[in-house]
Each structure stands twice: as C-alpha cells, then as structure tokens.
Design an enzyme around this catalytic site. Structure first.
Site, PDB file in Angstrom:
ATOM      1  NE  ARG A 295     -11.408  -7.732 -98.907  1.00  0.00           N
ATOM      2  CZ  ARG A 295     -11.418  -8.306 -97.706  1.00  0.00           C
ATOM      3  NH1 ARG A 295     -12.131  -9.397 -97.494  1.00  0.00           N
ATOM      4  NH2 ARG A 295     -10.724  -7.792 -96.711  1.00  0.00           N
TER       5      ARG A 295
ATOM      6  CE1 TYR B  95     -20.265 -12.738-102.703  1.00  0.00           C
ATOM      7  CE2 TYR B  95     -20.019 -15.074-102.186  1.00  0.00           C
ATOM      8  CZ  TYR B  95     -19.533 -13.773-102.146  1.00  0.00           C
ATOM      9  OH  TYR B  95     -18.320 -13.511-101.551  1.00  0.00           O
TER      10      TYR B  95
END
Length: 392
Positions: free
Chosen positions: A105, A213
C-alpha cells in the site's frame, strides 16, 4: 480553472487529486493525519486498476515496485489439495490488456503522492474535514482546527468513517462483517525457497481462509488469515500474539501451516463495509473510494474501484465551474451500479466462496475444478476487463 477540494489524503483521495490536477484544475487536499503516509500491507491490482493508473500517469511508478503474479491459486486449506487456479499470464493479459499484480500500500500511495507533488497539488496535513456548507456557487469545508477552505467542488475521500459521508448520507457507523483478519509482513529472505512463488495462494477452510503473496518487488511476503468468528466490535490494527493466530487456524494443512508459522508482529482488524446507497452527491459535494462504497477485501477491488472513481471524476469535471453539480450527478449515476455490484460480490465471496463448509464446500470445489481458464476469465471479465469503469 476550477478549484477542487479533496477531503482525505489516502490512496483514493490522492488519486482523485491527481486526476483533477492533470485535467488542469487547482486542487487542495485536506488530510487529517499530521503527514501524508499510508499504513497497511499488500493490496492486489487487477488490470482495471492498471488502466486507471495509466490514465492518471503513474502506471510505471507503481509497476516498478509491484510484483506481477502468474496465477491465482485456490487450495483446500485442510487437506492441502489444489482445487483450481486462474493463470494470469499469456491469454489473461491479452484478453484484459494489462497484468495482475500485488503491491505494498505504501508504494502505491507514494507513487500517487509524488504525482500530486509534481502536478502542483496543494497538500495540507493535519486538516480533518468535519463539515461543509454551500454558498454562491462554491462549497466551504471546515476542518477540526477551525480553518475554512473554499472551492467550487468538494470530493469526500475520507475513508470508511467519512465525516463528509455522515453529513451527506447520514447512515451512521459502518457495518461490522463479523470477520476478523490477522495480518503480517515478513522478509522474503526468511521464507524457504520452496515456499516462494509468483502466485496469490488462498487456502480455504470452514469459516476461515489464509492468503499469502509477495510484495515490495519480491522483498517481502504478505500474510493475511481471516476467520468468520462473529466479531461485533471494530478493531483496527491491534497487536495479536503469534500463539493466538496459530491457535485460530489449527485446522490448516501442513504446507499452509508452515507458511503461517513464519508470521510475526501480527495485527488484527475486524472487517467492515457499508450497504450500497443510491446517492453520493449533494450539489457540489461528492464521495469517492471508501467514503462512497467501502467493501470487504474478498474481491480484491477496494483500491481498484477508488482508482476508477478518480478517472471517471477527472473526465467528467473537465467542464465549466457552473456545470460541476450536474457533472457530479452524472458521476453518481454512472458509478453506483458497478460499485454496488462489486460490494455485494465481495460479501458473497466472503461467505459462500472462501468460508464454505461441508457439502457446500464440496460443491464449490467441484464447480471451480470444472472451470477452464477461459471460463474463469469470463467470470471476472466485468471487473478485470473494465476500461470505462461504468459497466456492470
């Protein structure tokens, strides 16, 4: 030139600001925190997000820090059996025109922030918008400090607990989903070689799932484990003991548990969203991103839809200041059905797809296993394949 005020300096707010600045407007962003920064971990970016980032002029900056994913894997979390996978190279990229990636992010936020600075956006930290008022073809935003900012439009991108939304919609607190998520990010150097993949891997179990991931250009592994535990109170980023996380997911198969055990410095969130609403606009004020359509993470479209909002707003507000109200009404009209469908799809995925148990889980697995890659592409095409961001 129109003066656009943006409440909120997160991913959605900066995307809106960048789109408006690139359209030639004067833009002021009012951010509640003392500095422009982003917390959290990894997020997934489908091709529709890359279409939006390209329109905003920051695709390359994001791509430089992204991890491009080869496939989405759906695993039985209790047996370790591979149920299905959707390839994300070759035919997927050809069909949808862009890759599928994951990114931290903070890296996405930084790219948008740098784009805003380069485009001359006025960035005002420590200015939490608390209310607005209309007057004489303008809108004035008042902040918690008592400062007042006057412009010809206000876009409320101030998140899940938006003060702009509270005044405009007035629908109270967010809906608590009853799902608790535990998040951790660890250095990839600590992950055994055999567990390093270019995949988003999801392990599904009865009323829980675990996904992991790579992020940070492969430097880290993002871990997120979610349990449908009936939580009724919001929690945001509270530390969680490692022992608690391992105990919550003791049904995990050996392979998945090996990954889970790598996590440390876990933090807890209780997931929230809101019911879709018909109206996001009050004359010269509109909502965007989580302020307009907060959704659960199961469709991996929260950031994607915020970027879509920014692109649609940038196109529609290339207009005379006198036409702003009419254009915002059009924005509301062309975006609400798509975002409502995405919000409700995310809810459905969380209950029926990821957390199914017993016979329902067996039926789900059989259905997923019967799908070819092209079948799976057909299922997601309305989301991943969007380029104008108005279709459902």
């Amino acid at each position: 030139m129109t003066h656009i005020l943006v409440a909120g300096g997160g991913i959605g707010g900066l995307a809106v600001a960048l789109g408006q600045a690139r359209s030639g407007h004067r833009v002021t962003v009012l951010e509640s925190r003392p500095e422009f920064s982003e917390i959290g971990a990894g997020i997934q970016l489908a091709p529709n997000a890359f279409h939006a980032l390209d329109a905003l002029g920051v695709r390359d900056a994001v791509a430089d820090r992204a991890d491009f994913i080869d496939e989405l894997r759906f695993m039985d979390g209790t047996t370790g059996r591979r149920v299905a996978a959707m390839p994300l190279t070759g035919g997927y990229r050809t069909r949808f025109g862009n890759p599928y990636a994951v990114v931290h992010r903070a890296d996405l936020h930084r790219a948008l922030l740098d784009g805003c600075r380069d485009s001359g956006v006025e960035l005002m930290a420590g200015q939490r918008v608390t209310r607005y008022e209309h007057s004489d073809g303008h809108v004035t935003a008042t902040t918690a400090t008592g400062d007042r900012f006057r412009g010809q439009a206000l876009i409320g991108a101030d998140g899940l607990r938006s003060a702009v939304r509270e005044q405009l919609v007035g629908d109270g607190a967010p809906r608590v989903s009853g799902h608790t998520i535990y998040r951790s990010v660890i250095p990839m150097s600590e992950v055994p070689e055999q567990l390093r993949t270019r995949a988003v891997t999801l392990w599904a179990g009865p009323k829980w799932h675990f996904v992991h991931y790579p992020i940070g250009a492969g430097a880290y592994l993002n871990l997120a484990a979610t349990r449908d535990d009936g939580a009724v109170h919001e929690i945001t980023g509270t530390p969680a003991p490692r022992e608690r996380v391992l105990a919550e997911f003791d049904e995990l198969s050996d392979a998945a548990r090996q990954v889970l055990r790598l996590g440390r410095d876990w933090r807890i969130w209780v997931l929230c969203d809101r019911d879709p609403v018909a109206t996001w606009v009050d004359r010269r004020v509109a909502l965007a991103g989580d302020a307009a359509h907060p959704m659960l993470q199961y469709a991996a479209q929260g950031a994607c839809t915020a970027l879509e909002d920014a692109v649609v707003l940038a196109a529609l507000l290339r207009c005379d200041p006198a036409d702003v109200s009419q254009r915002l009404e059009k924005y509301n009209g062309v975006r609400r059905e798509r975002t409502a469908r995405t919000t409700l799809t995310a809810r459905w995925m969380g209950s029926e797809l990821y957390h199914a148990a017993g016979a329902r889980a067996a039926e789900r697995d059989a259905l997923l296993a019967s799908h070819s890659a092209e079948d799976l592409y057909d299922v997601v095409s309305w989301l991943h394949g969007a380029t104008d961001f108005t279709t459902v």
